[in-house]
Design an enzyme around this catalytic site. Sequence first.
Site, mmCIF file in Angstrom:
data_model
loop_
_atom_site.group_PDB
_atom_site.id
_atom_site.type_symbol
_atom_site.label_atom_id
_atom_site.label_comp_id
_atom_site.label_asym_id
_atom_site.label_seq_id
_atom_site.Cartn_x
_atom_site.Cartn_y
_atom_site.Cartn_z
ATOM 1 N N SER A 21 53.957 -12.298 -21.235
ATOM 2 C CA SER A 21 53.601 -12.271 -22.656
ATOM 3 C C SER A 21 52.658 -13.415 -22.989
ATOM 4 C CB SER A 21 54.859 -12.409 -23.521
ATOM 5 O OG SER A 21 55.290 -13.764 -23.555
ATOM 6 N N ASP A 22 51.816 -13.191 -24.010
ATOM 7 C CA ASP A 22 51.159 -14.344 -24.607
ATOM 8 C C ASP A 22 52.258 -15.183 -25.259
ATOM 9 O OD1 ASP A 22 49.211 -16.101 -25.499
ATOM 10 O OD2 ASP A 22 47.862 -14.520 -26.144
ATOM 11 N N TRP A 23 51.953 -16.433 -25.529
ATOM 12 C CA TRP A 23 52.987 -17.380 -25.942
ATOM 13 C C TRP A 23 53.532 -17.019 -27.329
ATOM 14 C CZ3 TRP A 23 51.773 -17.722 -21.377
ATOM 15 C CH2 TRP A 23 52.167 -18.742 -20.520
ATOM 16 N N ALA A 24 54.824 -16.685 -27.373
ATOM 17 C CA ALA A 24 55.518 -16.275 -28.598
ATOM 18 C C ALA A 24 55.011 -14.934 -29.122
ATOM 19 C CB ALA A 24 55.412 -17.356 -29.681
ATOM 20 N N ALA A 25 54.659 -14.031 -28.210
ATOM 21 C CA ALA A 25 54.174 -12.701 -28.605
ATOM 22 C C ALA A 25 55.237 -11.628 -28.425
ATOM 23 C CB ALA A 25 52.937 -12.338 -27.795
#
Length: 745
Positions: A276-280
């Site tokens: 995942s992208d960070w906090a996605a």
Amino acid sequence: MKNKMIYLSVAMAFALFTSCKKDVQSSNADSAQTEEHQGKELGSEFDAEIDKLVSQLTLEEKIGMLHGNSMFSTGAVERLGIPELKMADGPLGVREEISRDNWAPAGLKDDFATYYPAGGGLAATWNTEMAYTFGNSVGQELRARDKDMLLSPAINIVRTPLGGRTYEYMSEDPFLNKKIAVPLIVGLQDNDVMACVKHFAANNQETNRDFVDVQIDERTLREIYLPAFEASIKEAHAYSVMGAYNKFRGEYLCENDYMLNKILRDEWGFKGVVVSDWAAVHSTVKSLNSGLDIEMGTPKPFNEFFLADKLITAAKAGEISEAEIDVHVKRILRVLFQVKAMGGKDRVKGSISTEAHYQDAYKIAAEAIVLLKNDNNALPLKLDGVKSIAVIGNNAMKKNALGGFGAGVKTKREVTPLEGLKNRLPSSIKINYAEGYLERYDEKNKGKLGDITLNGPVTIDQLDPAKFQEAIEAAKKSDVAIIFAGSNRDYETEASDRRNLKLPFGQEELIKKVLEVNPRTIVVMIAGAPFDINEVSKKSSALVWSWFNGSEGGNALADVLLGKVNPSGKLPWTMPKNIMDSPAHATNSFPGGKTVQYAEGILVGYRWFDTKNVTPLYPFGYGLSYTTFTFDNAKADKDSYNANETITVSVDVKNTGKVDGKEVVQLYASKSDSKVTRAAKELKGFKKVEVKSGGSNTVTIKIPAKELAYYDVASKKWVVESGKYTLKIGNSSRDIKKEIVVTIK
């Protein structure tokens, strides 16, 4: 901090060219590219060992591997010899080490790295060999820092010139995009590390990127926004893909079954890991079932991630089977074995911040620089009789390795343009430096910087009277003036899109006044994305475009200005005269609100300009040289082809000027009587070739007929229409020199 620290897309390119041969074989044909830049596919040779390991893991240990255990690593299982999967940001080079549980620098003394040119610069080389050089060089640095995965390259399409990450993304064209991405990934992964190709997919704006629901028709998705990702999987065999922040057709992309399972894995055969992208991430069971493997992010405690304690609870409640969890654990183990992070095989050791790597950065930078205008041969600078040169502009001294909200590089070397000129000019020539304009931002709006918004940094655009006067005096008393203008990585930044194309900090007024007092003024723009330079272009006799161009950027720029290097860069996107000429803006479909409809469809970038007969300021593929070239004897090897054959086109490129130079032969295809809507022309091949003064080389470009296909939504297949196609050969989308008509049977 959510979503604000993100990893820039790697970037860059320049050409170590070895072609003075009579025949130059194209490396952009699919078959040739596969031979030259063939990635190593994830195999099954480790499956038995992986099965044995998984059988010994507890549920908690398995789930610990599926989420961040620090800012840039997943959980290890030391008792079984399973290491952390260690990641690093890397669009511009390997990011400095940060703390394990926050974004603060770790404060180490040995985490310096080479700063490489940004993605737009790499694409501007139009050189697949430079793309491999870039990837291979960064890969060596990643290994020297004992990392497993580079969070790069970013290969999303440049849909709008205002995009905060346009400098990092490579191109508006899917073909150029994939032909640069594939060798970059192969070069990187040749060093026993993983590329994490991002941001999958349709992540084309920063405004509302956390939640915007992107609506794209299926044909446009397949023809424009997916080809570079597909080639990254099928040709380069990328080991990792990063899911994007935004939604696509109503579902977040880190839990989008259609994109992650049906297309990425089922259609394309992807066997690696999705990060995942960070906090996605927005769900637990749904994310895993939809194809996500690893959740990364900030700022909450790592055990509170969706794929941490919540997943343990869901598994124990029977909401997800342990067999499903095993699928994701096995994928992670497979890539760890593949890059020799486990398994006991000798692994590439790597090297970092070496002179060889600085030279890689130099080669890419020098070949990325684009000559936009050169009336009366104002360039290269002729130093006979020149006793003084005014160097004007904040950008002459500005450093861009760090800055903005994207990942930068802590580097020991970043040669500025002023330093480059000092390194290259004879000591007898006096340099009169004046800052000219100040980089200033509105403090009242400081809190908005980096918001996921259309605001962008709010600049103060009034010139400082004292700085302005100093610049005018320097220009008056000097034989020649060079203005370094444009942008920087604090103004062009991830996490916000620009509000407009206007040059910030009052630069246009400064340039106009300096040109008035010293007609022998060269204008150099340093930026990663288009700006409104209409008036600057009209008034100046010489205009050069450079980029956030790496550790050796200043030396490369000086060498181009002084003629040691003949510029050969070509624009990887269209420079519009007006923002409303660009398709996403002309159709009033940027930035949208909660939803954005890509109303321009397949007519992205030059496809729109050429099809709608809108004149750009500078077209896609444009770039001048200090010499001149002619194209002659263009021909195809046959008149007609079957849909499964390859078209071979050759053209003689003659250097009719007085200096050696490199030209990019660009091949566009057109079908005027198609049963479906098509662009006026589409790039289908290119080759960069070096030709000696007075010499001639034959360039050969191979085009698999399948590249002429369109995506048929009804049959869900690529269709090569029968009939006549016009192959157009030129050196930009608007400068077509030769045409060849072929028939597909």
